[in-house]
Design a protein around this motif. Sequence first.
Motif, PDB file in Angstrom:
ATOM      1  N   THR A 199       0.628  -0.912  -0.512  1.00  0.00           N
ATOM      2  CA  THR A 199       0.241   0.475   0.409  1.00  0.00           C
ATOM      3  C   THR A 199       0.451   1.607   0.236  1.00  0.00           C
ATOM      4  OG1 THR A 199      -1.627  -0.983   1.963  1.00  0.00           O
ATOM      5  CG2 THR A 199      -1.593   1.549   0.974  1.00  0.00           C
ATOM      6  N   LEU A 200       0.718   2.586  -0.917  1.00  0.00           N
ATOM      7  CA  LEU A 200       0.966   3.776  -0.634  1.00  0.00           C
ATOM      8  C   LEU A 200      -0.299   4.985  -0.060  1.00  0.00           C
ATOM      9  CD1 LEU A 200       3.307   5.784  -1.496  1.00  0.00           C
ATOM     10  CD2 LEU A 200       2.315   5.791  -3.873  1.00  0.00           C
ATOM     11  N   PHE A 201       0.332   5.141   0.724  1.00  0.00           N
ATOM     12  CA  PHE A 201      -1.074   6.563   0.659  1.00  0.00           C
ATOM     13  C   PHE A 201      -0.017   8.029   0.774  1.00  0.00           C
ATOM     14  CE2 PHE A 201       0.292   4.592   5.336  1.00  0.00           C
ATOM     15  CZ  PHE A 201       0.138   5.965   6.118  1.00  0.00           C
ATOM     16  N   LEU A 202      -0.476   8.897   0.713  1.00  0.00           N
ATOM     17  CA  LEU A 202      -0.076  10.597   0.602  1.00  0.00           C
ATOM     18  C   LEU A 202      -0.262  11.127   1.594  1.00  0.00           C
ATOM     19  CD1 LEU A 202      -1.329   9.970  -3.757  1.00  0.00           C
ATOM     20  CD2 LEU A 202       0.827   9.061  -2.138  1.00  0.00           C
ATOM     21  N   GLY A 203      -0.839  10.930   2.962  1.00  0.00           N
ATOM     22  CA  GLY A 203      -1.067  11.786   3.584  1.00  0.00           C
ATOM     23  C   GLY A 203      -1.930  10.719   4.170  1.00  0.00           C
ATOM     24  N   LEU A 417       5.602  10.597   0.342  1.00  0.00           N
ATOM     25  CA  LEU A 417       5.206   9.113  -0.062  1.00  0.00           C
ATOM     26  C   LEU A 417       5.278   8.158   1.478  1.00  0.00           C
ATOM     27  CD1 LEU A 417       7.311   8.793  -2.944  1.00  0.00           C
ATOM     28  CD2 LEU A 417       4.918   9.324  -3.361  1.00  0.00           C
ATOM     29  N   TRP A 418       4.169   7.875   2.155  1.00  0.00           N
ATOM     30  CA  TRP A 418       4.228   6.552   2.614  1.00  0.00           C
ATOM     31  C   TRP A 418       3.733   5.342   2.717  1.00  0.00           C
ATOM     32  CZ3 TRP A 418       4.755   7.512   8.034  1.00  0.00           C
ATOM     33  CH2 TRP A 418       5.139   9.598   8.384  1.00  0.00           C
ATOM     34  N   VAL A 419       5.140   4.327   2.765  1.00  0.00           N
ATOM     35  CA  VAL A 419       4.807   2.846   2.570  1.00  0.00           C
ATOM     36  C   VAL A 419       4.786   1.702   3.729  1.00  0.00           C
ATOM     37  CG1 VAL A 419       6.242   1.293   1.099  1.00  0.00           C
ATOM     38  CG2 VAL A 419       6.472   3.199   0.751  1.00  0.00           C
ATOM     39  N   PRO A 420       4.078   1.973   4.037  1.00  0.00           N
ATOM     40  CA  PRO A 420       3.528   1.020   5.819  1.00  0.00           C
ATOM     41  C   PRO A 420       4.120  -0.383   5.436  1.00  0.00           C
ATOM     42  CG  PRO A 420       1.302   1.044   4.167  1.00  0.00           C
ATOM     43  CD  PRO A 420       2.128   2.296   3.893  1.00  0.00           C
ATOM     44  N   HIS A 421       4.265  -1.031   6.361  1.00  0.00           N
ATOM     45  CA  HIS A 421       5.170  -2.799   6.769  1.00  0.00           C
ATOM     46  C   HIS A 421       4.412  -2.977   8.019  1.00  0.00           C
ATOM     47  CE1 HIS A 421       7.171  -1.088   4.287  1.00  0.00           C
ATOM     48  NE2 HIS A 421       8.774  -0.336   4.933  1.00  0.00           N
ATOM     49  N   SER A 422       3.173  -2.529   8.024  1.00  0.00           N
ATOM     50  CA  SER A 422       2.460  -3.260   8.860  1.00  0.00           C
ATOM     51  C   SER A 422       0.813  -4.211   8.345  1.00  0.00           C
ATOM     52  CB  SER A 422       1.627  -2.515  10.007  1.00  0.00           C
ATOM     53  OG  SER A 422       1.695  -3.510  11.380  1.00  0.00           O
ATOM     54  N   TYR A 423       0.173  -4.445   9.037  1.00  0.00           N
ATOM     55  CA  TYR A 423      -1.506  -4.350   8.775  1.00  0.00           C
ATOM     56  C   TYR A 423      -2.545  -4.212   9.863  1.00  0.00           C
ATOM     57  CZ  TYR A 423      -1.825  -9.023  10.690  1.00  0.00           C
ATOM     58  OH  TYR A 423      -2.061 -10.308  11.601  1.00  0.00           O
ATOM     59  N   PRO A 424      -4.052  -3.652   9.298  1.00  0.00           N
ATOM     60  CA  PRO A 424      -4.805  -3.939  10.406  1.00  0.00           C
ATOM     61  C   PRO A 424      -5.359  -4.629  11.417  1.00  0.00           C
ATOM     62  CG  PRO A 424      -5.942  -3.649   7.844  1.00  0.00           C
ATOM     63  CD  PRO A 424      -4.400  -4.791   7.847  1.00  0.00           C
ATOM     64  N   ALA A 425      -5.264  -5.649  11.839  1.00  0.00           N
ATOM     65  CA  ALA A 425      -5.025  -7.018  12.164  1.00  0.00           C
ATOM     66  C   ALA A 425      -3.416  -7.037  13.592  1.00  0.00           C
ATOM     67  CB  ALA A 425      -5.515  -8.201  12.066  1.00  0.00           C
ATOM     68  N   CYS A 426      -2.964  -6.160  13.420  1.00  0.00           N
ATOM     69  CA  CYS A 426      -0.871  -6.479  14.385  1.00  0.00           C
ATOM     70  C   CYS A 426      -1.281  -6.406  15.539  1.00  0.00           C
ATOM     71  CB  CYS A 426      -0.034  -5.142  13.370  1.00  0.00           C
ATOM     72  SG  CYS A 426      -0.658  -3.445  13.626  1.00  0.00           S
ATOM     73  N   GLY A 427      -2.517  -5.693  15.820  1.00  0.00           N
ATOM     74  CA  GLY A 427      -2.368  -5.494  17.703  1.00  0.00           C
ATOM     75  C   GLY A 427      -1.649  -4.042  17.998  1.00  0.00           C
ATOM     76  N   GLN A 428      -1.893  -3.410  17.021  1.00  0.00           N
ATOM     77  CA  GLN A 428      -0.779  -2.053  17.667  1.00  0.00           C
ATOM     78  C   GLN A 428      -1.867  -1.195  18.495  1.00  0.00           C
ATOM     79  OE1 GLN A 428      -1.742   0.249  13.891  1.00  0.00           O
ATOM     80  NE2 GLN A 428      -1.146   2.578  14.636  1.00  0.00           N
ATOM     81  N   HIS A 429      -1.071  -1.037  19.079  1.00  0.00           N
ATOM     82  CA  HIS A 429      -1.660  -0.509  20.977  1.00  0.00           C
ATOM     83  C   HIS A 429      -2.802  -1.273  21.687  1.00  0.00           C
ATOM     84  CE1 HIS A 429      -1.347   4.304  18.584  1.00  0.00           C
ATOM     85  NE2 HIS A 429      -0.150   3.267  18.860  1.00  0.00           N
ATOM     86  N   ALA A 430      -1.419  -2.096  20.937  1.00  0.00           N
ATOM     87  CA  ALA A 430      -3.147  -3.206  22.111  1.00  0.00           C
ATOM     88  C   ALA A 430      -1.662  -4.486  22.521  1.00  0.00           C
ATOM     89  CB  ALA A 430      -3.959  -3.981  21.770  1.00  0.00           C
ATOM     90  N   ALA A 431      -2.153  -5.547  23.733  1.00  0.00           N
ATOM     91  CA  ALA A 431      -2.172  -6.151  23.887  1.00  0.00           C
ATOM     92  C   ALA A 431      -2.031  -7.364  22.509  1.00  0.00           C
ATOM     93  CB  ALA A 431      -3.109  -7.277  24.911  1.00  0.00           C
ATOM     94  N   ASP A 432      -0.476  -8.149  22.045  1.00  0.00           N
ATOM     95  CA  ASP A 432      -0.111  -9.182  21.254  1.00  0.00           C
ATOM     96  C   ASP A 432       0.199  -8.311  20.244  1.00  0.00           C
ATOM     97  OD1 ASP A 432      -1.219 -10.547  23.896  1.00  0.00           O
ATOM     98  OD2 ASP A 432      -2.836 -11.296  22.542  1.00  0.00           O
ATOM     99  N   GLU A 433       1.159  -7.267  20.181  1.00  0.00           N
ATOM    100  CA  GLU A 433       0.661  -6.623  19.155  1.00  0.00           C
ATOM    101  C   GLU A 433       1.890  -7.386  18.327  1.00  0.00           C
ATOM    102  OE1 GLU A 433       4.017  -2.436  17.280  1.00  0.00           O
ATOM    103  OE2 GLU A 433       3.321  -3.166  19.632  1.00  0.00           O
ATOM    104  N   HIS A 434       2.149  -7.187  16.944  1.00  0.00           N
ATOM    105  CA  HIS A 434       3.101  -8.600  16.205  1.00  0.00           C
ATOM    106  C   HIS A 434       3.209  -7.390  15.247  1.00  0.00           C
ATOM    107  CE1 HIS A 434      -0.734  -9.930  15.304  1.00  0.00           C
ATOM    108  NE2 HIS A 434      -0.467 -10.232  13.806  1.00  0.00           N
ATOM    109  N   LEU A 435       4.414  -8.376  14.308  1.00  0.00           N
ATOM    110  CA  LEU A 435       4.811  -7.870  12.460  1.00  0.00           C
ATOM    111  C   LEU A 435       4.964  -9.077  12.583  1.00  0.00           C
ATOM    112  CD1 LEU A 435       5.820  -6.305  10.415  1.00  0.00           C
ATOM    113  CD2 LEU A 435       8.262  -6.571  11.697  1.00  0.00           C
ATOM    114  N   LEU A 436       4.003  -9.113  10.667  1.00  0.00           N
ATOM    115  CA  LEU A 436       4.165 -10.107   9.722  1.00  0.00           C
ATOM    116  C   LEU A 436       6.014 -10.472   9.467  1.00  0.00           C
ATOM    117  CD1 LEU A 436       0.740 -10.783   8.184  1.00  0.00           C
ATOM    118  CD2 LEU A 436       1.775 -11.395  10.224  1.00  0.00           C
ATOM    119  N   ILE A 437       6.371 -11.002   8.975  1.00  0.00           N
ATOM    120  CA  ILE A 437       7.541 -11.798   8.792  1.00  0.00           C
ATOM    121  C   ILE A 437       7.239 -11.484   7.388  1.00  0.00           C
ATOM    122  CG2 ILE A 437       9.010 -13.473   8.638  1.00  0.00           C
ATOM    123  CD1 ILE A 437       8.093 -15.302  11.716  1.00  0.00           C
ATOM    124  N   SER A 438       6.575 -12.153   6.465  1.00  0.00           N
ATOM    125  CA  SER A 438       6.153 -12.077   5.143  1.00  0.00           C
ATOM    126  C   SER A 438       6.271 -10.368   4.867  1.00  0.00           C
ATOM    127  CB  SER A 438       4.639 -12.721   5.069  1.00  0.00           C
ATOM    128  OG  SER A 438       3.959 -12.078   5.358  1.00  0.00           O
TER     129      SER A 438
END
Length: 476
Positions: A199-203, A417-438
């Motif tokens: 995904t690319l987001f512009l602002g 230009l923003w190129v995120p390396h996470s996804y909506p269900a990553c647990g950001q700001h919550a318990a069990d936060e994680h990064l997908l290796i893929s």
Amino acid sequence: MSINEVLTRADAWFDSGEFKQILSRRIAIRSESQRDDRESEIQRYLHEEIAPAMQALGFALTEIANPQAPLRPFLLATRIENSALPTLLCYGHGDVVFGDDENWRAGLDPWQLREEGDRWYGRGSADNKGQHAVNIAALEQIFAARGGSLGFNCKFLFEMGEEIGSPGLAQICRENPQLLGADIFIASDGPRLSAEQPTLFLGSRGAVNVRLSIEARDRDYHSGNWGGLLSNPGTQLANAVASLVNQYGQLQVSALKPPALTEEVRTILGEIVLPPDATGPQIDAEWGEAGLTPVERLYGWNTLEVLSFLTGNPARPMNAIPGSATAVCQLRFVPGTDWENIAHHLTAHLGERGFHQVKVEMLRGTPATRLDPGNPLVGWALEAMQQASGKKPALLPNLGGSLPNDVFAHILNLPTLWVPHSYPACGQHAADEHLLISIAREGLQIMTRLLWELGEKGSELLASHRHYQQQKGARP
């Protein structure tokens, strides 16, 4: 060396476990900016993790004192190879939210990286240590492949207070335009549209909070003795809020609505499909602005939400008419909204409907930003991302949430230009936060290709950007 060879080497490096080791060290540092006893950890993250990594790439380091939060400093890493080359500004934040240790599931520790399947668990893995670690790794791959050169100038700004609202960030950028000046901004934060789709987001949409309050009297009065004789601030404020946003979630204050969606934005959003989220709530199909799709409501429109509403004593209701009531509301908005005058607009709207007793107070706000989707830099980034991943990336004119992008887009006047390396269900700001290796592995491929091409044809790309801006007569 060809770009394909560089990408092959990047994959091999990632698969060797080196990236995992780096991320593990960084997660172990408890850099919780919301706590007052983490100063040494915050300093350790900058000086023991970030500084050595950037110095190994030949970056000079400048620590910038935070004028608004002295214990949350900034670190700027700068590498100028040739003044004639384009200058890239990158950004990342090394602070994290509260670890929330006791709420992680059994076997997980927020300060110890743990691998399970495609997941690396740990606080900051997704927000934002893992994301800027990917981007630093991409710089390392290019630096090695080019024999100690990037092919462009680079500045990398690290902050340690993003999770407390980025105090001081706007001020240091305003006061140091030359030190932080660049030609283009590329960074990573927030989620992809889905785990599978780059995904690319512009602002980002802007956000502004307001407090609505009614102070009718300095104490509560028995409802049996005074009911029907005294106005009820809770009832009045409930009706006042209902005049701002109706029972379908539709904004009723015309002065706070955005301009109509352009055909260009409609076309872009028409290609977006909100992926189902098994862990999240179901979308209420009938909620929100009429005539818009859910995607258009999220990325192209304004929403007013009630964040809190208090009257009386909710924990222990009394048989009394409350003396006061207060609500905090938030407007999420896209560019073109007159948000800075929100207190005036709400006061006028409420007054016209008889709610003169409601006091409106603007609490805080951040502007909305959006790089013109027609800018040639956008097309270049999308093409490079597709070539690196083999997938068609999603383009979002802006993130649904908020980031301090106005600092880079408006104060430093950069195309963002923003190129995120996470996804909506990553647990950001919550318990069990994680990064997908893929995603981290694919993100390294994407960023390596993007930055390699910036070194190959950066001057040409920026010339096309400037020409486009001149033709449009608009700033980035």
